[in-house]
Design a protein around this motif. Structure first.
Motif, PDB file in Angstrom:
ATOM      1  N   ASP A 115       3.554   1.944   2.442  1.00 39.78           N
ATOM      2  CA  ASP A 115       4.765   1.121   2.311  1.00 39.78           C
ATOM      3  C   ASP A 115       5.776   1.718   1.325  1.00 39.78           C
ATOM      4  OD1 ASP A 115       3.876  -1.045   4.003  1.00 39.78           O
ATOM      5  OD2 ASP A 115       2.460  -1.543   2.401  1.00 39.78           O
ATOM      6  N   VAL A 116       5.380   2.770   0.606  1.00 41.23           N
ATOM      7  CA  VAL A 116       6.194   3.255  -0.509  1.00 41.23           C
ATOM      8  C   VAL A 116       7.603   3.680  -0.063  1.00 41.23           C
ATOM      9  CG1 VAL A 116       6.428   5.157  -2.158  1.00 41.23           C
ATOM     10  CG2 VAL A 116       4.311   3.855  -2.058  1.00 41.23           C
TER      11      VAL A 116
ATOM     12  N   PRO B  91      13.086   4.604  -6.753  1.00 38.94           N
ATOM     13  CA  PRO B  91      13.565   3.550  -5.848  1.00 38.94           C
ATOM     14  C   PRO B  91      15.091   3.495  -5.840  1.00 38.94           C
ATOM     15  CG  PRO B  91      12.802   2.578  -7.899  1.00 38.94           C
ATOM     16  CD  PRO B  91      12.490   4.051  -7.981  1.00 38.94           C
TER      17      PRO B  91
ATOM     18  N   SER C 106       0.816  -1.225   0.000  1.00 42.55           N
ATOM     19  CA  SER C 106       0.000   0.000   0.000  1.00 42.55           C
ATOM     20  C   SER C 106       0.843   1.266   0.000  1.00 42.55           C
ATOM     21  CB  SER C 106      -0.897   0.031   1.234  1.00 42.55           C
ATOM     22  OG  SER C 106      -1.835  -0.992   1.180  1.00 42.55           O
ATOM     23  N   GLY C 107       0.146   2.384  -0.062  1.00 46.51           N
ATOM     24  CA  GLY C 107       0.783   3.693  -0.087  1.00 46.51           C
ATOM     25  C   GLY C 107       1.699   3.933   1.098  1.00 46.51           C
TER      26      GLY C 107
ATOM     27  N   VAL D 160       6.519  -5.349  -4.332  1.00 48.70           N
ATOM     28  CA  VAL D 160       5.146  -4.845  -4.255  1.00 48.70           C
ATOM     29  C   VAL D 160       4.210  -6.052  -4.293  1.00 48.70           C
ATOM     30  CG1 VAL D 160       3.388  -3.387  -5.316  1.00 48.70           C
ATOM     31  CG2 VAL D 160       5.811  -2.722  -5.443  1.00 48.70           C
TER      32      VAL D 160
ATOM     33  N   ILE E 295      12.541  -2.875  -8.130  1.00 49.22           N
ATOM     34  CA  ILE E 295      11.160  -3.052  -7.680  1.00 49.22           C
ATOM     35  C   ILE E 295      10.594  -4.276  -8.400  1.00 49.22           C
ATOM     36  CG2 ILE E 295       8.824  -2.078  -7.636  1.00 49.22           C
ATOM     37  CD1 ILE E 295      10.692  -0.678  -5.707  1.00 49.22           C
TER      38      ILE E 295
ATOM     39  N   LEU F  32       9.622   0.564   0.493  1.00 45.08           N
ATOM     40  CA  LEU F  32       9.937  -0.135  -0.760  1.00 45.08           C
ATOM     41  C   LEU F  32      11.032   0.619  -1.524  1.00 45.08           C
ATOM     42  CD1 LEU F  32       6.259  -0.946  -1.836  1.00 45.08           C
ATOM     43  CD2 LEU F  32       7.954  -2.597  -1.006  1.00 45.08           C
ATOM     44  N   ALA F  33      10.948   1.957  -1.496  1.00 47.43           N
ATOM     45  CA  ALA F  33      11.906   2.772  -2.245  1.00 47.43           C
ATOM     46  C   ALA F  33      13.294   2.746  -1.621  1.00 47.43           C
ATOM     47  CB  ALA F  33      11.406   4.212  -2.338  1.00 47.43           C
TER      48      ALA F  33
ATOM     49  N   PRO G 118       0.767   0.387  -5.449  1.00 44.19           N
ATOM     50  CA  PRO G 118       1.201   1.781  -5.314  1.00 44.19           C
ATOM     51  C   PRO G 118       2.368   2.076  -6.264  1.00 44.19           C
ATOM     52  CG  PRO G 118       2.104   0.448  -3.538  1.00 44.19           C
ATOM     53  CD  PRO G 118       1.200  -0.463  -4.320  1.00 44.19           C
ATOM     54  N   ASP G 119       2.492   3.325  -6.662  1.00 48.15           N
ATOM     55  CA  ASP G 119       3.658   3.782  -7.420  1.00 48.15           C
ATOM     56  C   ASP G 119       4.834   3.909  -6.467  1.00 48.15           C
ATOM     57  OD1 ASP G 119       3.310   4.043 -10.060  1.00 48.15           O
ATOM     58  OD2 ASP G 119       2.469   6.080  -9.979  1.00 48.15           O
ATOM     59  N   VAL G 120       6.017   3.484  -6.903  1.00 47.82           N
ATOM     60  CA  VAL G 120       7.211   3.658  -6.066  1.00 47.82           C
ATOM     61  C   VAL G 120       8.191   4.533  -6.833  1.00 47.82           C
ATOM     62  CG1 VAL G 120       9.016   2.505  -4.750  1.00 47.82           C
ATOM     63  CG2 VAL G 120       6.816   1.362  -5.096  1.00 47.82           C
TER      64      VAL G 120
END
Ligand SMILES: [Mg+2]
Length: 273
Positions: A223-224, A249, A220-221, A235, A253, A227-228, A244-246
Motif C-alpha cells: 500500500d506504500v 509522502p 501493508s507494504g 496507515v 500521513i 499512501l505516499a 509500513p514506512d511511507v
C-alpha cells in the motif's frame, strides 16, 4: 456542492484495512461507509485481489465504483458503471479494463519457456486446479476457483535454490517483470503499483476544476505507493505486523488508533466531519 467546497475521493485496501484480518468482516466500518454513501463520495477498492474476486465482494460492500485489481495492474470499470465513459479501455468479460501491466497469459508463456530451457523448478497457479489450490492454501473451493481466475499476475511457489532464484529475478528484470513477495507465493507481474493506478484514476475522474482531496487507506507494504501519492495517507494499524514506512509522502500521513475496519471507520469519520 459549491465550487469552493473540497471534493474528497477515497482509495482503500481491503484485507487488514476495510476487512478484518481474521474474520473478513467490515461491520465496524458501517458508519463511515454510510457517510460516504450519503455524501455520494466516490470510494475505490484498491487491492491485490483479482477482478473475479472483486465483483462479488464489491456487491457485498455496496460499492458500485471502478476498482483497482492485482496491486495496480488495472483499473476495472464494472458493467453498469457509467464513469470514464469516454476513456479508451479494453473489454474483458463484460468489464472495461485500463491495463497497466502485461496480461497473465503472456507471463505464463514466458515462465513456462524458462522452466523448459533454464531448468528452474517452481509451480504456479497455472499448474493447479481449484482442488489442488484449496489443498495448498486452505481456501474454500469456491474462493480457490476465483483466485485462479487471474488477469495480470502468476503466483508461483519456488522449489529451487537461492542461487537459481537470484538468476530468475535477474531474468525477470530484463523483461520488465517483478516478483512481489506475498505470504505463500511470489507474484510474478509487471511493474505496476497501487499508487500509479490511483493517480491515473483520479486524473480521469476529475479532469478539470479544483483537484479533489485524495484520501488513501492501507496497512501493508504493497500500500506504500498509494499512501505516499495521496493528500492524506491513512496507515491502518495491524495487530499482526508493524506499520509500513511511507518514505517521501506527497501529503500527510496519519496512523489510526484502532486496527482494521474500526480504525478505518474512526479516521474517515474524523476526516470527513
Ligand atoms: Mg492489506
Amino acid at each position: 456542492m459549491t465550487a469552493e467546497s473540497p471534493r474528497d475521493v477515497i482509495f482503500t485496501d481491503l484485507d487488514g484495512t476495510l476487512l478484518d484480518h481474521e474474520s473478513y468482516s467490515f461491520a465496524a466500518a458501517a458508519p463511515a461507509m454510510a457517510l460516504l454513501e450519503a455524501r455520494s463520495i466516490i470510494w475505490v477498492l484498491n487491492t491485490s485481489k483479482t477482478c473475479a474476486e472483486l465483483k462479488p465482494l464489491a456487491k457485498r460492500l455496496g460499492n458500485r465504483y471502478p476498482f483497482i485489481v492485482e496491486n495496480g495492474a488495472a483499473v476495472v470499470v464494472p458493467a453498469g458503471c457509467h464513469l470514464l465513459a469516454d476513456v479508451e479501455m479494453t473489454l474483458i468479460d463484460g468489464a472495461r479494463h485500463k491495463c497497466f501491466a502485461p496480461r497473465r497469459h503472456d507471463i505464463i508463456h514466458l515462465l513456462h519457456g524458462w522452466r523448459e530451457e533454464k531448468g528452474y523448478k517452481f509451480s504456479g497457479f497455472s499448474d493447479f486446479d481449484a482442488v489442488a489450490l484449496r489443498d495448498i492454501t486452505g481456501l474454500e473451493l469456491a474462493d480457490a476457483e476465483l483466485a485462479l481466475q487471474r488477469d495480470y499476475s502468476e503466483p508461483i511457489c519456488w522449489q529451487d535454490s537461492e542461487e537459481q532464484w537470484q538468476r530468475f529475478e535477474r531474468d525477470l528484470k530484463v523483461v520488465g517483470l517483478q516478483a512481489l513477495k506475498g505470504g505463500r507465493f511470489h507474484h510474478i507481474m509487471g511493474p505496476a503499483n497501487k499508487g500509479l493506478a490511483m493517480s491515473w484514476l483520479v486524473s480521469c475522474l476529475y479532469p478539470s476544476g479544483p483537484a479533489p482531496r485524495v484520501i488513501a487507506l492501507g496497512d501493508s507494504g504493497n500500500d506504500v505507493a498509494m499512501l505516499a501519492a495521496a493528500d492524506i495517507g491513512v496507515v491502518i494499524r495491524s495487530d499482526h505486523h508493524a506499520p509500513p514506512d511511507v518514505p517521501n509522502p506527497k501529503g500527510a500521513i496519519v496512523f489510526t488508533e484502532r486496527s482494521g475496519p474500526a480504525g478505518w471507520n474512526d479516521t474517515l469519520l474524523d476526516l470527513l466531519n
